[in-house]
Design a protein around this motif. Structure first.
Motif, PDB file in Angstrom:
ATOM      1  N   GLN A  76       0.836  -1.202   0.000  1.00  0.00           N
ATOM      2  CA  GLN A  76       0.000   0.000   0.000  1.00  0.00           C
ATOM      3  C   GLN A  76       0.876   1.260   0.000  1.00  0.00           C
ATOM      4  OE1 GLN A  76      -2.816   0.070   3.219  1.00  0.00           O
ATOM      5  NE2 GLN A  76      -3.777  -1.874   2.641  1.00  0.00           N
ATOM      6  N   LYS A  77       1.916   1.266   0.819  1.00  0.00           N
ATOM      7  CA  LYS A  77       2.815   2.422   0.888  1.00  0.00           C
ATOM      8  C   LYS A  77       3.488   2.674  -0.453  1.00  0.00           C
ATOM      9  CE  LYS A  77       3.985   1.975   5.813  1.00  0.00           C
ATOM     10  NZ  LYS A  77       5.086   1.704   6.779  1.00  0.00           N
ATOM     11  N   ARG A  78       3.946   1.600  -1.092  1.00  0.00           N
ATOM     12  CA  ARG A  78       4.605   1.755  -2.395  1.00  0.00           C
ATOM     13  C   ARG A  78       3.620   2.262  -3.443  1.00  0.00           C
ATOM     14  NH1 ARG A  78       7.340  -2.929  -0.513  1.00  0.00           N
ATOM     15  NH2 ARG A  78       5.789  -4.302  -1.456  1.00  0.00           N
ATOM     16  N   ALA A  79       2.381   1.773  -3.373  1.00  0.00           N
ATOM     17  CA  ALA A  79       1.359   2.218  -4.329  1.00  0.00           C
ATOM     18  C   ALA A  79       1.046   3.698  -4.137  1.00  0.00           C
ATOM     19  CB  ALA A  79       0.102   1.376  -4.177  1.00  0.00           C
ATOM     20  N   ARG A  80       0.950   4.137  -2.873  1.00  0.00           N
ATOM     21  CA  ARG A  80       0.673   5.554  -2.598  1.00  0.00           C
ATOM     22  C   ARG A  80       1.841   6.432  -3.040  1.00  0.00           C
ATOM     23  NH1 ARG A  80      -1.211   3.415   2.501  1.00  0.00           N
ATOM     24  NH2 ARG A  80      -3.509   3.328   2.510  1.00  0.00           N
ATOM     25  N   LYS A  81       3.067   5.972  -2.804  1.00  0.00           N
ATOM     26  CA  LYS A  81       4.242   6.736  -3.219  1.00  0.00           C
ATOM     27  C   LYS A  81       4.267   6.883  -4.729  1.00  0.00           C
ATOM     28  CE  LYS A  81       9.275   6.879  -2.808  1.00  0.00           C
ATOM     29  NZ  LYS A  81      10.490   6.213  -2.255  1.00  0.00           N
ATOM     30  N   SER A  82       3.953   5.802  -5.432  1.00  0.00           N
ATOM     31  CA  SER A  82       3.904   5.844  -6.887  1.00  0.00           C
ATOM     32  C   SER A  82       2.824   6.816  -7.365  1.00  0.00           C
ATOM     33  CB  SER A  82       3.632   4.447  -7.444  1.00  0.00           C
ATOM     34  OG  SER A  82       3.564   4.452  -8.852  1.00  0.00           O
ATOM     35  N   PRO A  96      -7.548   8.213  -5.560  1.00  0.00           N
ATOM     36  CA  PRO A  96      -7.100   7.246  -4.551  1.00  0.00           C
ATOM     37  C   PRO A  96      -6.577   5.974  -5.219  1.00  0.00           C
ATOM     38  CG  PRO A  96      -9.503   7.282  -4.687  1.00  0.00           C
ATOM     39  CD  PRO A  96      -9.016   8.429  -5.532  1.00  0.00           C
ATOM     40  N   ILE A  97      -5.686   5.277  -4.512  1.00  0.00           N
ATOM     41  CA  ILE A  97      -5.146   4.042  -5.065  1.00  0.00           C
ATOM     42  C   ILE A  97      -6.230   2.970  -5.089  1.00  0.00           C
ATOM     43  CG2 ILE A  97      -2.780   4.527  -4.381  1.00  0.00           C
ATOM     44  CD1 ILE A  97      -3.183   2.624  -1.998  1.00  0.00           C
ATOM     45  N   VAL A 102      -2.320  -1.646  -5.646  1.00  0.00           N
ATOM     46  CA  VAL A 102      -1.610  -2.336  -4.562  1.00  0.00           C
ATOM     47  C   VAL A 102      -1.106  -3.690  -5.046  1.00  0.00           C
ATOM     48  CG1 VAL A 102      -1.757  -3.224  -2.203  1.00  0.00           C
ATOM     49  CG2 VAL A 102      -3.006  -1.148  -2.839  1.00  0.00           C
ATOM     50  N   LEU A 103      -1.931  -4.394  -5.815  1.00  0.00           N
ATOM     51  CA  LEU A 103      -1.522  -5.700  -6.337  1.00  0.00           C
ATOM     52  C   LEU A 103      -0.241  -5.581  -7.150  1.00  0.00           C
ATOM     53  CD1 LEU A 103      -2.209  -8.710  -6.757  1.00  0.00           C
ATOM     54  CD2 LEU A 103      -3.531  -8.031  -8.778  1.00  0.00           C
TER      55      LEU A 103
END
Length: 217
Positions: A76-82, A96-97, A102-103
């Motif tokens: 989730q953190k990586r998806a939000r950063k991206s 929003p992601i 996230v997958l």
């Protein structure tokens, strides 16, 4: 001396090419693997929760929660950063992601770590391993519907071998003493246990055997 340097550089260049071809095959395999498992886990989670709820965006039902919590939150953190790095002109800027975001940011190791543990020192009575078996029997086994693998042992070792190879090529470790041709059969067999049409495609596009056959003398 000069001749030896030239041969060494030629061998190194071949090794880089082989690594790239393996990464391509493993990358495609990982996408197919995670999509297939995700489909089954989402169905299982919806049933356990009693309503459609993304198991990656929200707390999933137990024992999926305990088996994936840390890695799921990191994804989730990586998806939000991206998403934060997305250009303001992008169509999804400020959105929003999603579950698929996230997958796409999950790590290969998470999928290995929710499969039934058939490692040599695995304790079958350990709660984590019992939870792995439960998820396999209730959901994940159906992701590999063409495999005759009731305990998940074959799938576990295929994924474990690929995880090890992925780590090796990601760090550009030497492949000279690795039986690449033997190991590369694992992604083909894994994909074949999911969808025969996809295995025909991935074997037709993979360049690993071709590159391996050109190893400099």
């Amino acid at each position: 001396m000069e001749g030896n340097k030239k041969r060494a550089l030629t061998l190194y260049r071949w090794s880089v090419e082989l690594t790239a071809s393996i990464q391509e095959t493993l990358g495609i395999t990982e996408v197919i693997l995670r999509n297939s498992i995700d489909n089954q886990l989402q169905r299982w989670n919806d049933n356990e929760k009693g309503s459609p709820t993304s198991w990656l965006l929200h707390e999933p039902a137990r024992p999926l929660l305990s088996l994936t919590q840390g890695k799921r939150l990191e994804a989730q953190k990586r998806a939000r950063k991206s998403a934060d790095l997305c250009s303001e002109n992008h169509s999804r800027s400020g959105q929003p992601i999603t579950h698929d975001d996230v997958l796409a940011h999950t790590m290969f190791g998470m999928w290995k770590d929710i499969l039934p543990n058939h490692g040599l020192n695995a304790d079958p009575n350990k709660i984590e391993n019992r939870n792995r078996r439960r998820l396999w029997e209730e959901a994940i086994e159906m992701a590999f519907s063409l495999a005759d693998d009731p305990t998940g042992e074959t799938t576990y070792w295929r994924v474990t071998h690929l995880h090890g190879l992925r780590n090796r090529v990601s760090h550009m470790d030497s492949l000279f003493n690795v039986d690449v041709i033997d190991i590369i059969n694992d992604p083909f067999a894994l994909v074949g246990s999911i969808d025969p049409a996809l295995v025909d495609w991935i074997t037709g596009t993979s360049t690993v055997r071709s590159v391996h056959s050109r190893r400099p003398k």
